[in-house]
Design a protein around this motif. Structure first.
Motif, PDB file in Angstrom:
ATOM      1  N   GLN A 228       2.477   1.248  -3.489  1.00 27.49           N
ATOM      2  CA  GLN A 228       1.425   1.304  -4.517  1.00 27.49           C
ATOM      3  C   GLN A 228       1.871   0.603  -5.806  1.00 27.49           C
ATOM      4  O   GLN A 228       1.550   1.030  -6.921  1.00 27.49           O
ATOM      5  CB  GLN A 228       1.010   2.752  -4.800  1.00 27.49           C
ATOM      6  N   LYS A 229       2.597  -0.465  -5.603  1.00 25.29           N
ATOM      7  CA  LYS A 229       3.112  -1.241  -6.721  1.00 25.29           C
ATOM      8  C   LYS A 229       3.440  -2.642  -6.211  1.00 25.29           C
ATOM      9  O   LYS A 229       3.907  -2.792  -5.077  1.00 25.29           O
ATOM     10  CB  LYS A 229       4.384  -0.579  -7.268  1.00 25.29           C
TER      11      LYS A 229
ATOM     12  N   VAL B  90      -5.457  -1.504  -4.924  1.00 26.50           N
ATOM     13  CA  VAL B  90      -4.578  -0.370  -4.650  1.00 26.50           C
ATOM     14  C   VAL B  90      -4.752   0.634  -5.785  1.00 26.50           C
ATOM     15  O   VAL B  90      -4.475   0.322  -6.947  1.00 26.50           O
ATOM     16  CB  VAL B  90      -3.102  -0.820  -4.555  1.00 26.50           C
ATOM     17  N   ASN B  91      -5.207   1.820  -5.442  1.00 29.54           N
ATOM     18  CA  ASN B  91      -5.456   2.854  -6.456  1.00 29.54           C
ATOM     19  C   ASN B  91      -6.347   2.347  -7.588  1.00 29.54           C
ATOM     20  O   ASN B  91      -6.108   2.620  -8.762  1.00 29.54           O
ATOM     21  CB  ASN B  91      -4.139   3.383  -7.039  1.00 29.54           C
TER      22      ASN B  91
ATOM     23  N   ARG C  33       0.821  -1.214   0.000  1.00 31.30           N
ATOM     24  CA  ARG C  33       0.000   0.000   0.000  1.00 31.30           C
ATOM     25  C   ARG C  33       0.856   1.265   0.000  1.00 31.30           C
ATOM     26  O   ARG C  33       0.483   2.278  -0.607  1.00 31.30           O
ATOM     27  CB  ARG C  33      -0.957  -0.022   1.197  1.00 31.30           C
TER      28      ARG C  33
END
Length: 392
Positions: free
Chosen positions: A233-234, A266-267, A230
């Motif tokens: 973000q990857k 995530v996103n 998180r």
């Protein structure tokens, strides 16, 4: 006028002397750096005879021959006892593995190698030291401001909302003292029940405050991995490849395999979250040669050629004693500070360890890395034999 000329001459002489000293220091640094050998990509790795790096060939061969006799009995080659030992699987497992294998580096050169060191097999909890490294890089890059920060300051997915969990810090996770409470990917933190946890089942106990109690706990390390996902973000496998494995010239055979159900949004994107081991399947599948590169990166204090992959500060912190709670343990690295782990090894040595006796042992004092996999032998017995081959 004469005095002014003398003064000018003295100043010029001093400046020239300082310049010479500066040039000499630079030359010394470059000379020292030139002595450090780094392998090329994949199989481009020089082998040297033991005597070329100050080792006794006969004694080193004796160490290797002993290591070859120590095939693991913890788990058969087909992993058929996996669920008996660890409980219900969440991820895939290979159908077979290599036999005991390993290699020894001295000054970065391969001086001994046995078995299939190019086979990418599960490395179990050695993966925890890789997760620790991704945390370190997150701190290096400022994604995490301080390891003592509560994770709740960065992650708001409900996992740190409770009174028990809101004070869990990144450091608590990295030292296995988080006492995080909850369930993740179908496994609870308290390891109750033989079906779910195999021989690793534990009796319920009263939770302590975060930081007050050490417990080796894969659910909590998996929570760390999800929290890192998180923050970055990857997907962590992509990050490991870009930030570490490509820069150190690793092969393309390694894989970081998630559980079948370990996915998070995530996103707005569905991303796999990886584990801190292979207790319930999946995990980091990697060769002994690629693990040797990782160990050598730490031996060189996070540097590869002229690039600092991981900060020297993080390497030092991750492999140092971090507090009184728990064993001789850094940030997901096993230490020898008290000389109890490996009595015949330097107290400055440290290791990444996993089930099946998967081992990456790093010895800065002797400039040695040992990778030894799928064995039942006491690592100290191999270390003792290898160090006996080092000439004074």
């Amino acid at each position: 006028m004469f005095k002014k000329s003398l003064l000018a001459l003295a100043v010029a002489s001093t400046l020239f002397s300082c310049q010479q000293q500066g040039q000499q220091r630079t030359a010394n640094v470059l000379k020292a750096a030139a002595k450090e050998y780094y392998p090329g990509e994949d199989d481009d790795w020089l082998t040297k005879k033991p005597e070329q790096v100050g080792m006794d060939a006969a004694k080193l061969q004796e160490a290797v021959e002993w290591a070859k006799t120590q095939e693991t009995t913890q788990m058969p080659a087909d992993f058929s006892t996996q669920e008996v030992i660890f409980g219900k699987l969440l991820g895939s497992m290979p159908t077979d593995r290599a036999s005991t294998n390993g290699l020894i580096l001295k000054n970065g050169f391969i001086v001994a190698e046995w078995g299939d060191t190019q086979r990418a097999d599960p490395t179990y909890s050695v993966a925890k030291s890789y997760l620790s490294t991704l945390l370190g890089i997150a701190i290096d890059k400022g994604l995490v401001k301080a390891i003592t920060d509560p994770v709740a300051n960065y992650v708001q997915d409900g996992g740190y909302d409770s009174k028990q969990n809101r004070n869990v810090t990144w450091e608590h996770h990295a030292r296995q003292t988080s006492e995080w409470e909850g369930a993740l990917w179908g496994k609870k933190h308290d390891f109750v029940g033989k079906e779910e946890y195999g021989r690793g089942e534990r009796k319920p106990r009263t939770l302590q405050a975060p930081g007050a109690f050490y417990e080796y706990n894969d659910v909590r390390i998996n929570r760390l991995a999800l929290s890192l996902l998180r923050v970055w973000q990857k997907p962590l496998p992509d990050l490991l490849k870009e930030e570490v494995m490509l820069p150190i010239g690793a092969s393309d055979t390694w894989r970081y395999v998630p559980y079948h159900n370990s996915y998070a949004e995530v996103n707005g994107k569905r991303m796999a979250s990886v584990s801190g081991g292979t207790r319930w399947g999946g995990g980091l599948w990697i060769s002994a040669r690629d693990e040797a590169r990782f160990g050598y990166l730490f031996l060189r204090k996070g540097k590869w050629h002229n690039k600092q992959i991981i900060s020297e500060e993080w390497v030092k912190e991750a492999t140092s004693v971090r507090g009184p709670v728990g064993p001789d343990y850094g940030y997901l690295w096993w230490l020898n500070t008290e000389g109890k782990a490996w009595p015949d090894a330097p107290t400055t040595s440290y290791a990444a360890l996993g089930a099946g006796q998967n081992t990456i042992w790093v010895d800065p004092e002797h400039d040695i890395v040992i990778v030894w996999r799928w064995h039942d032998g006491n690592p100290n017995e191999l270390i003792k034999r290898v160090l006996a081959a080092v000439k004074a």
